[in-house]
Design an enzyme around this catalytic site. Structure first.
Site, PDB file in Angstrom:
ATOM      1  N   LEU A 216       0.862  -1.185   0.000  1.00 47.26           N
ATOM      2  CA  LEU A 216       0.000   0.000   0.000  1.00 47.26           C
ATOM      3  C   LEU A 216       0.898   1.235   0.000  1.00 47.26           C
ATOM      4  O   LEU A 216       1.861   1.295   0.764  1.00 47.26           O
ATOM      5  CB  LEU A 216      -0.909   0.030   1.231  1.00 47.26           C
ATOM      6  CG  LEU A 216      -2.144  -0.870   1.213  1.00 47.26           C
ATOM      7  CD1 LEU A 216      -2.844  -0.821   2.569  1.00 47.26           C
ATOM      8  CD2 LEU A 216      -3.118  -0.472   0.110  1.00 47.26           C
ATOM      9  N   ASP A 217       0.584   2.208  -0.856  1.00 44.15           N
ATOM     10  CA  ASP A 217       1.361   3.442  -0.910  1.00 44.15           C
ATOM     11  C   ASP A 217       1.249   4.212   0.404  1.00 44.15           C
ATOM     12  O   ASP A 217       0.287   4.026   1.168  1.00 44.15           O
ATOM     13  CB  ASP A 217       0.873   4.331  -2.055  1.00 44.15           C
ATOM     14  CG  ASP A 217       1.181   3.734  -3.412  1.00 44.15           C
ATOM     15  OD1 ASP A 217       2.162   2.981  -3.525  1.00 44.15           O
ATOM     16  OD2 ASP A 217       0.430   4.025  -4.364  1.00 44.15           O
ATOM     17  N   PRO A 218       2.199   5.111   0.678  1.00 45.35           N
ATOM     18  CA  PRO A 218       2.132   5.894   1.922  1.00 45.35           C
ATOM     19  C   PRO A 218       0.814   6.641   2.104  1.00 45.35           C
ATOM     20  O   PRO A 218       0.313   6.744   3.229  1.00 45.35           O
ATOM     21  CB  PRO A 218       3.315   6.864   1.784  1.00 45.35           C
ATOM     22  CG  PRO A 218       4.304   6.111   0.954  1.00 45.35           C
ATOM     23  CD  PRO A 218       3.475   5.339  -0.034  1.00 45.35           C
TER      24      PRO A 218
END
Length: 388
Positions: free
Chosen positions: A45-47
Site C-alpha cells: 500500500l502506498d504511503p
C-alpha cells in the site's frame, strides 16, 4: 528481549495501515514488537493509502505469495480536472489545458458511469504508472522515476469486477493556479469534510486534504469533479492508473486523492469476526542524522497493541490456509513424505493446503500444486514445531 518460544512462532497479522507510512514501516514495526526477524507483507500500500495490510511472520511468510494473488476491494476518491506527476495526491499538479477545463464543464455522472462501464470494467489491459513498485532491469520503477529517468512499462491484463461511482461532487477549488502546484498534507481546499456516507449509510472516502503551494504568480479558481468509488479488482491492478485512465478517456485529466483497501480475498476489514483481531497504530515522526551527517525527519508507526495481544489475535497457519485455498486431509505418514519432498497421489487444482493431525490438533504440512499423472507436489513444506 523476546523468548525463544516467541521467536519461533508463526501466524498472519491483519493491520489497518494508517496514512503517511510505507508498508515496509509496518513490517518493521511488527518485526520489532514481536522480536521475530522473518516478517513480510502481501501486497504493498502506498504511503497515502490506508486499510488492510496482511503481514505474515515466521513460517506464515510462505503463505504470502498465495494471498497476494487474491482479488481486492478498495474505496477511493478520484479527482477529475487535475492530473499529477504520480497519478495521485503525492505528486505535483500538471498544468491544465483549455480543452480539459471545458471537458470538466461538460461532464455529467451518466457520462462518467458509461465511460467506466464501456472501457474500465471487465477484462482490460492496464499500463502501470511509472511510480509503481514494478522492477525494470532489476530496479524499482519508482526509484527510476524519482531520479527523473523515463520509465516505460508494458501493459498487462487485469480484471475489474466492480467499478461503482458512490458519489459525484462538482467542486470549485478557490485560488488554484493555472500552472504547476505541489501538494502536501494539510487543510481541505474545498472546506468539505473528508468523509461522508452514501445512501445506504456506509462510510465512503471523501475529498483528500491537501495544501497547495502556488508556483505560478497568476491564480484562478479551478473546477473539478470528485468521485467516490468502490473498486473490486484482480491482483496487479493499480487504482492510481484507473484514475489516470478515466481522466484520459474523459479528456479532463485525473488523479487519485485518497485510497483505502478494505478486502483481500476472504480477509475483510469489515468482517465482524475479524475486527477484534486487527492491529492498529499511530504515526509519529523522528529526526535522525544519515550517513552523510545530514539531519532527516521521517515517519514511523507506533503499534497500539503489545506483542502478547498481537500474537493472541494472529491467525494460525491452518486457519489462514482454510481462508485462502482449498484443503485436503493427509495422514501423518503422508505428511512425513511431503516433508521430504515426495509427491502425493491426489488431484488438485491450484495451490492446495495439505492438513494433518496429531495429538495437539491440526497442522499445515505443505502447500501442494498440480503435477502430471494426477500427482500433487509440495511447493512449500512447513515444520510442526512453530504451529499452534
Amino acid at each position: 528481549m523476546k523468548g525463544p518460544e516467541q521467536a519461533d512462532r508463526s501466524g498472519i497479522v491483519l493491520v489497518d495501515k494508517p496514512k503517511g507510512v510505507t508498508s515496509h514501516d509496518l513490517v518493521a514495526a511488527i518485526r520489532s514488537t514481536l522480536g521475530i526477524r522473518r516478517v513480510g507483507h502481501a501486497g504493498t500500500l502506498d504511503p497515502m493509502a490506508t486499510g488492510l495490510l496482511i503481514i505474515g511472520f515466521g513460517q506464515a511468510t510462505r503463505l504470502l505469495k498465495v494471498i497476494v494473488g487474491h482479488d481486492k476491494t478498495y474505496l477511493a476518491t478520484i479527482r477529475l480536472g487535475q492530473a499529477t506527476t504520480t497519478d495521485d495526491a503525492d505528486g505535483k499538479i500538471l498544468p491544465a489545458k483549455a480543452d480539459s477545463r471545458l471537458a470538466v464543464k461538460n461532464l455529467g455522472r451518466a457520462m462518467v458511469e458509461s465511460t467506466i462501464a464501456d472501457h474500465l470494467t471487465g477484462d482490460i489491459n492496464q499500463v502501470p504508472d511509472s511510480f509503481s513498485a514494478i522492477k525494470v532491469n532489476g530496479r524499482r520503477a519508482y526509484d527510476l522515476a524519482r531520479q527523473g529517468k523515463e520509465v516505460e512499462l508494458q501493459s498487462r491484463p487485469i480484471h475489474i469486477d466492480r467499478f461503482q461511482v458512490l458519489d459525484y461532487r462538482p467542486l470549485t477549488l478557490h485560488g488554484g493556479p493555472p500552472g504547476e502546484t505541489s501538494q502536501n498534507q494539510g487543510r481541505d481546499l474545498t472546506g468539505t469534510d473528508a468523509s461522508k456516507t452514501d445512501a445506504t449509510g456506509a462510510e465512503t472516502v471523501g475529498t483528500d486534504r491537501v495544501d497547495t503551494e502556488v508556483v505560478d504568480t497568476e491564480a484562478r479558481d479551478t473546477e473539478v469533479v470528485d468521485l467516490d468509488v468502490a473498486v473490486t479488482c484482480s491482483s496487479g491492478t493499480y487504482i492510481r492508473a484507473l484514475a489516470r485512465d478515466l481522466g484520459g478517456l474523459l479528456g479532463t485529466g485525473g488523479h487519485l486523492t485518497s485510497l483505502r483497501r478494505t478486502r483481500v480475498g476472504r480477509f475483510d476489514i469489515g468482517d465482524p469476526a475479524l475486527q477484534g483481531r486487527i492491529v492498529t497504530g499511530q504515526v509519529s515522526s523522528r529526526t535522525y542524522r544519515n550517513r552523510q551527517g545530514q539531519e532527516e525527519t521521517r515517519n514511523r508507526v507506533d503499534l497500539a497493541q503489545p506483542a502478547e495481544e498481537i500474537l493472541r489475535d494472529s491467525i494460525s497457519l491452518v486457519d489462514a490456509a482454510n481462508l485462502i485455498m482449498s484443503t485436503v486431509e493427509v495422514d501423518r505418514e503422508e505428511a512425513a513424505m511431503l516433508a521430504n519432498g515426495r509427491f502425493l497421489k491426489a488431484q488438485v487444482n491450484g495451490p492446495t493446503a495439505a492438513v494433518a493431525r496429531d495429538g495437539e490438533g491440526p497442522y499445515l504440512a505443505a502447500v501442494l500444486v498440480p503435477y502430471k499423472d494426477s500427482l500433487a507436489k509440495p511447493d512449500v513444506v512447513f515444520h510442526r514445531g512453530s504451529q499452534w
